[in-house]
Write a protein that holds these residues in place. Structure first.
Motif, mmCIF file in Angstrom:
data_model
loop_
_atom_site.group_PDB
_atom_site.id
_atom_site.type_symbol
_atom_site.label_atom_id
_atom_site.label_comp_id
_atom_site.label_asym_id
_atom_site.label_seq_id
_atom_site.Cartn_x
_atom_site.Cartn_y
_atom_site.Cartn_z
ATOM 1 N N ARG A 193 -4.514 7.596 7.539
ATOM 2 C CA ARG A 193 -3.375 7.941 6.854
ATOM 3 C C ARG A 193 -2.136 6.772 6.196
ATOM 4 O O ARG A 193 -2.842 5.881 7.614
ATOM 5 C CB ARG A 193 -2.590 8.948 6.844
ATOM 6 C CG ARG A 193 -2.638 10.686 6.627
ATOM 7 C CD ARG A 193 -1.325 11.300 7.184
ATOM 8 N NE ARG A 193 -1.977 12.982 6.623
ATOM 9 C CZ ARG A 193 -2.267 13.239 5.555
ATOM 10 N NH1 ARG A 193 -1.734 12.467 4.716
ATOM 11 N NH2 ARG A 193 -2.172 14.339 5.223
ATOM 12 N N ILE A 194 -2.359 5.790 5.156
ATOM 13 C CA ILE A 194 -1.684 5.043 5.674
ATOM 14 C C ILE A 194 -0.492 5.788 4.926
ATOM 15 O O ILE A 194 0.333 6.481 4.161
ATOM 16 C CB ILE A 194 -1.838 4.100 3.891
ATOM 17 C CG1 ILE A 194 -3.763 3.844 4.592
ATOM 18 C CG2 ILE A 194 -0.624 3.362 3.723
ATOM 19 C CD1 ILE A 194 -3.886 3.021 2.537
ATOM 20 N N HIS A 195 0.834 5.134 6.486
ATOM 21 C CA HIS A 195 2.275 5.507 6.288
ATOM 22 C C HIS A 195 3.051 4.600 5.727
ATOM 23 O O HIS A 195 2.950 3.308 5.496
ATOM 24 C CB HIS A 195 2.844 5.943 7.327
ATOM 25 C CG HIS A 195 2.408 6.906 7.857
ATOM 26 N ND1 HIS A 195 2.075 8.557 7.347
ATOM 27 C CD2 HIS A 195 1.717 7.747 8.781
ATOM 28 C CE1 HIS A 195 1.885 9.496 8.082
ATOM 29 N NE2 HIS A 195 0.993 8.856 8.363
ATOM 30 N N ASN A 196 4.393 5.271 4.361
ATOM 31 C CA ASN A 196 5.294 3.714 4.043
ATOM 32 C C ASN A 196 6.318 4.647 3.693
ATOM 33 O O ASN A 196 6.881 5.208 3.336
ATOM 34 C CB ASN A 196 4.223 3.077 2.515
ATOM 35 C CG ASN A 196 5.317 1.801 2.351
ATOM 36 O OD1 ASN A 196 6.014 1.545 2.513
ATOM 37 N ND2 ASN A 196 4.770 0.605 1.878
ATOM 38 N N ASP A 197 6.948 3.600 4.674
ATOM 39 C CA ASP A 197 9.426 4.092 4.945
ATOM 40 C C ASP A 197 8.969 3.888 3.388
ATOM 41 O O ASP A 197 10.939 4.370 3.304
ATOM 42 C CB ASP A 197 8.829 3.012 5.768
ATOM 43 C CG ASP A 197 8.999 3.185 7.362
ATOM 44 O OD1 ASP A 197 8.221 4.565 7.336
ATOM 45 O OD2 ASP A 197 8.918 2.483 8.265
ATOM 46 N N ALA A 198 9.016 2.361 2.702
ATOM 47 C CA ALA A 198 9.865 2.277 1.411
ATOM 48 C C ALA A 198 9.243 3.428 0.817
ATOM 49 O O ALA A 198 9.896 3.280 -0.895
ATOM 50 C CB ALA A 198 9.458 1.673 1.214
ATOM 51 N N ALA A 221 1.256 -1.736 0.035
ATOM 52 C CA ALA A 221 -0.011 0.182 0.067
ATOM 53 C C ALA A 221 1.107 1.046 0.443
ATOM 54 O O ALA A 221 1.529 1.386 1.111
ATOM 55 C CB ALA A 221 -1.239 0.224 1.619
ATOM 56 N N ALA A 222 0.351 1.962 -0.665
ATOM 57 C CA ALA A 222 1.289 3.568 -1.435
ATOM 58 C C ALA A 222 0.783 4.659 0.183
ATOM 59 O O ALA A 222 0.005 4.301 0.096
ATOM 60 C CB ALA A 222 1.401 3.658 -2.380
ATOM 61 N N PRO A 223 1.710 5.672 -0.016
ATOM 62 C CA PRO A 223 1.309 6.759 1.267
ATOM 63 C C PRO A 223 -0.050 6.907 0.472
ATOM 64 O O PRO A 223 0.230 7.543 -1.166
ATOM 65 C CB PRO A 223 2.695 7.386 1.069
ATOM 66 C CG PRO A 223 3.181 6.837 0.701
ATOM 67 C CD PRO A 223 3.143 5.572 -0.110
ATOM 68 N N ASN A 224 -1.205 7.957 1.333
ATOM 69 C CA ASN A 224 -2.203 7.466 0.835
ATOM 70 C C ASN A 224 -3.685 8.558 2.086
ATOM 71 O O ASN A 224 -2.348 8.358 2.951
ATOM 72 C CB ASN A 224 -2.666 6.651 0.691
ATOM 73 C CG ASN A 224 -3.891 6.822 -0.723
ATOM 74 O OD1 ASN A 224 -4.376 7.891 -1.041
ATOM 75 N ND2 ASN A 224 -3.758 5.930 -1.982
ATOM 76 N N GLU A 225 -3.746 8.788 1.798
ATOM 77 C CA GLU A 225 -5.296 9.662 2.451
ATOM 78 C C GLU A 225 -6.368 8.625 1.844
ATOM 79 O O GLU A 225 -7.180 8.867 1.025
ATOM 80 C CB GLU A 225 -5.582 11.245 2.211
ATOM 81 C CG GLU A 225 -6.753 11.725 4.182
ATOM 82 C CD GLU A 225 -6.358 12.727 3.464
ATOM 83 O OE1 GLU A 225 -5.836 13.502 4.240
ATOM 84 O OE2 GLU A 225 -7.351 13.243 2.961
ATOM 85 N N VAL A 226 -7.216 7.848 3.377
ATOM 86 C CA VAL A 226 -8.146 7.510 2.897
ATOM 87 C C VAL A 226 -9.265 7.481 3.070
ATOM 88 O O VAL A 226 -9.327 8.262 5.545
ATOM 89 C CB VAL A 226 -8.540 5.513 3.198
ATOM 90 C CG1 VAL A 226 -9.142 5.142 3.040
ATOM 91 C CG2 VAL A 226 -7.049 5.406 2.458
ATOM 92 N N THR A 227 -10.488 7.269 3.008
ATOM 93 C CA THR A 227 -12.390 7.778 3.921
ATOM 94 C C THR A 227 -12.334 6.566 3.912
ATOM 95 O O THR A 227 -13.410 6.190 2.932
ATOM 96 C CB THR A 227 -13.026 8.701 3.431
ATOM 97 O OG1 THR A 227 -11.533 9.951 3.315
ATOM 98 C CG2 THR A 227 -14.326 9.058 3.798
#
Length: 249
Positions: free
Chosen positions: A182-187, A151-157
């Motif tokens: 929010r979705i965080h992904n260090d990569a 999952a990529a960095p993102n904002e989800v509702t």
């Protein structure tokens, strides 16, 4: 009954719940009706979820309250969760959503499908007969969510429509507030901020699709008519309507 919005969420609610054989309901377990056509019979609220999730990390827990505002028992209740991400990058395999029904220690999985409106839609089904909410009572459903490492960095509702299944049809009986996270992904690089995860619906937020009045005029007690009318107006409606028709054959 108050219209269900956005229209694509209502379409998905009808399309994703598989047809069930007509049941002979016990007295008091019929249609769940609100006192007037401006309110849903079930007040629905998402709360308690984290503001962010780490892709590939652990589960975040949140809750869905189903409050029966009527004097009748509402049975065979199935929430339908819709996820809309700002980057249109989330795929059905990336969110892992599960819910507990209070009768067994293991949760039920929620399987997502993609609509033409770039929404992920998943029904609380998995062979589950549905929740029963007594008159003036609240049932709190425990939900847990995790995102895969892809999952990529993102904002989800996230929000939910609530359906009362009645044989091979159903009525829309509730709609929740928004839960933004929010979705965080260090990569992966993180996109710029667009909001915060408050678990509430911003007062200025308009429905994602503008056809609620048209859907309401078709009659929410007859989902077939509502689907037919909305399919003319919504790009994703034709796909969902086709799915429903195939399942009835």
């Amino acid at each position: 009954m108050r219209p269900c919005t956005p229209v694509s969420l209502c379409l998905a609610a009808a399309a994703l719940l598989p047809a069930a054989p007509p049941a002979h309901a016990a007295p008091g377990l019929g249609a769940c009706a609100a006192p007037d056509d401006r309110r849903f019979p079930l007040t629905t609220r998402i709360h308690g979820g984290p503001d962010s999730y780490e892709a590939g990390g652990g589960y975040g827990v949140w809750y869905l309250d189903l409050t029966n505002t009527t004097t009748r028992t509402c049975a065979d209740i199935h929430p339908v969760v819709v996820l809309v991400d700002s980057r249109h990058a989330l795929t059905p395999a990336q969110p892992r959503l599960e819910f507990y029904d209070g009768t067994r220690p293991q949760p039920h999985p929620v399987h997502f499908e993609t609509t033409d409106e770039d929404e992920l839609v998943g029904a609380f089904d998995d062979g589950f007969p549905g929740f029963t909410v007594g008159p003036r009572k609240t049932v709190t459903v425990k939900v847990r969510l995790t995102l895969t490492s892809e999952a990529a960095p993102n904002e989800v509702t996230a929000d939910a429509a609530v359906v009362q299944r009645r044989g091979d049809d159903g009525d829309w009986v509730g709609q929740s507030n928004d839960y933004v996270f929010r979705i965080h992904n260090d990569a992966s690089p993180t996109p710029g901020p667009t909001g915060t995860g408050t678990g509430t619906t911003p007062p200025s937020r308009a429905p994602r699709l503008p056809f609620a009045d048209e859907l309401a005029r078709t009659g929410l007690g007859t989902p077939g008519a509502a689907l037919a009318a909305a399919a003319v107006l919504v790009t994703g409606g034709a796909l969902l309507l086709a799915r429903r028709q195939r399942r009835r054959r």
